[in-house]
Write a protein that holds these residues in place. Structure first.
Motif, PDB file in Angstrom:
ATOM      1  N   THR A  85     -38.681  35.702   0.706  1.00  0.00           N
ATOM      2  CA  THR A  85     -37.955  34.901  -0.282  1.00  0.00           C
ATOM      3  C   THR A  85     -37.969  33.426   0.106  1.00  0.00           C
ATOM      4  O   THR A  85     -38.216  32.557  -0.737  1.00  0.00           O
ATOM      5  CB  THR A  85     -36.493  35.393  -0.408  1.00  0.00           C
ATOM      6  N   MET A  86     -37.731  33.138   1.383  1.00  0.00           N
ATOM      7  CA  MET A  86     -37.737  31.742   1.840  1.00  0.00           C
ATOM      8  C   MET A  86     -39.129  31.138   1.730  1.00  0.00           C
ATOM      9  O   MET A  86     -39.272  29.957   1.424  1.00  0.00           O
ATOM     10  CB  MET A  86     -37.217  31.644   3.274  1.00  0.00           C
ATOM     11  N   MET A  87     -40.170  31.926   1.971  1.00  0.00           N
ATOM     12  CA  MET A  87     -41.536  31.409   1.820  1.00  0.00           C
ATOM     13  C   MET A  87     -41.824  31.073   0.362  1.00  0.00           C
ATOM     14  O   MET A  87     -42.466  30.061   0.072  1.00  0.00           O
ATOM     15  CB  MET A  87     -42.566  32.412   2.359  1.00  0.00           C
ATOM     16  N   ILE A  88     -41.361  31.902  -0.548  1.00  0.00           N
ATOM     17  CA  ILE A  88     -41.562  31.639  -1.980  1.00  0.00           C
ATOM     18  C   ILE A  88     -40.816  30.374  -2.394  1.00  0.00           C
ATOM     19  O   ILE A  88     -41.376  29.501  -3.082  1.00  0.00           O
ATOM     20  CB  ILE A  88     -41.136  32.857  -2.826  1.00  0.00           C
ATOM     21  N   ILE A  89     -39.573  30.237  -1.954  1.00  0.00           N
ATOM     22  CA  ILE A  89     -38.799  29.030  -2.264  1.00  0.00           C
ATOM     23  C   ILE A  89     -39.498  27.805  -1.679  1.00  0.00           C
ATOM     24  O   ILE A  89     -39.640  26.773  -2.348  1.00  0.00           O
ATOM     25  CB  ILE A  89     -37.354  29.161  -1.735  1.00  0.00           C
ATOM     26  N   GLY A  90     -39.951  27.911  -0.434  1.00  0.00           N
ATOM     27  CA  GLY A  90     -40.677  26.811   0.199  1.00  0.00           C
ATOM     28  C   GLY A  90     -41.938  26.451  -0.564  1.00  0.00           C
ATOM     29  O   GLY A  90     -42.275  25.275  -0.714  1.00  0.00           O
ATOM     30  N   GLY A  91     -42.639  27.465  -1.061  1.00  0.00           N
ATOM     31  CA  GLY A  91     -43.843  27.221  -1.849  1.00  0.00           C
ATOM     32  C   GLY A  91     -43.554  26.440  -3.120  1.00  0.00           C
ATOM     33  O   GLY A  91     -44.296  25.522  -3.482  1.00  0.00           O
ATOM     34  N   PHE A  92     -42.456  26.779  -3.787  1.00  0.00           N
ATOM     35  CA  PHE A  92     -42.066  26.034  -4.985  1.00  0.00           C
ATOM     36  C   PHE A  92     -41.701  24.593  -4.648  1.00  0.00           C
ATOM     37  O   PHE A  92     -42.064  23.659  -5.360  1.00  0.00           O
ATOM     38  CB  PHE A  92     -40.906  26.722  -5.723  1.00  0.00           C
ATOM     39  N   ILE A  93     -40.988  24.403  -3.536  1.00  0.00           N
ATOM     40  CA  ILE A  93     -40.615  23.044  -3.128  1.00  0.00           C
ATOM     41  C   ILE A  93     -41.860  22.221  -2.815  1.00  0.00           C
ATOM     42  O   ILE A  93     -41.972  21.064  -3.221  1.00  0.00           O
ATOM     43  CB  ILE A  93     -39.647  23.083  -1.921  1.00  0.00           C
ATOM     44  N   VAL A  94     -42.804  22.825  -2.104  1.00  0.00           N
ATOM     45  CA  VAL A  94     -44.062  22.127  -1.803  1.00  0.00           C
ATOM     46  C   VAL A  94     -44.800  21.808  -3.102  1.00  0.00           C
ATOM     47  O   VAL A  94     -45.344  20.713  -3.264  1.00  0.00           O
ATOM     48  CB  VAL A  94     -44.943  22.964  -0.851  1.00  0.00           C
ATOM     49  N   GLY A  95     -44.829  22.740  -4.042  1.00  0.00           N
ATOM     50  CA  GLY A  95     -45.481  22.500  -5.329  1.00  0.00           C
ATOM     51  C   GLY A  95     -44.878  21.332  -6.077  1.00  0.00           C
ATOM     52  O   GLY A  95     -45.593  20.516  -6.672  1.00  0.00           O
TER      53      GLY A  95
END
Length: 144
Positions: A85-95
């Motif tokens: 879940t944290m990796m997905i959230i991080g991916g959105f933030i990076v995007g």
């Protein structure tokens, strides 16, 4: 607490390979090696020849573990200290950051800095400051 391993030789080798890849892509295709731009061109290609070189670069980026397997007989050990879940959230933030920053660390930090682009220099400084703040907050404020 997360401990960061000091790996100077692996880091130097990886950096040299990234630099070599960026130089080869510029020399052969006249293109900048910005990972998010390359990925975007695979998802929404302008034409087949544009898609082909982008797909080849992405395949090269993700084939590293297979090369390690072929050389050592084992996949590299990978430890991810956060949840999916944290990796997905991080991916959105990076995007979001890539969108507002008009590029990613590979495009700005490797290629743009080498071309002395003022926009890339400003973007890279912003990346580095944000990274330092994030690491400090995660490790010392949140205690992760």
């Amino acid at each position: 607490m997360i401990e960061t391993a000091f790996t100077p030789f692996q880091s130097l080798g990886g950096g040299a390979l990234i630099g070599l890849g960026a130089v080869l892509l510029m020399a052969t295709m006249g293109r900048i090696m910005g990972a998010t731009g390359i990925l975007a061109g695979v998802v929404q290609p302008a034409n087949l020849s544009d898609w082909s070189w982008r797909a080849a670069v992405l395949l090269g980026m993700i084939s590293g573990p297979a090369v390690v397997l072929g050389i050592t007989g084992e996949f590299p050990a990978i430890q991810v200290p956060v949840s999916t879940t944290m990796m997905i959230i991080g991916g959105f933030i990076v995007g979001i950051g890539v969108t507002f920053g008009a590029g990613c660390t590979s495009g700005h930090g490797v290629c743009g800095m080498a071309r002395l682009s003022p926009r890339s220099i400003a973007a890279t400084i912003t990346f580095m400051i944000t990274t330092a703040i994030t690491v400090y907050v995660v490790r010392h404020v949140l205690g992760a």
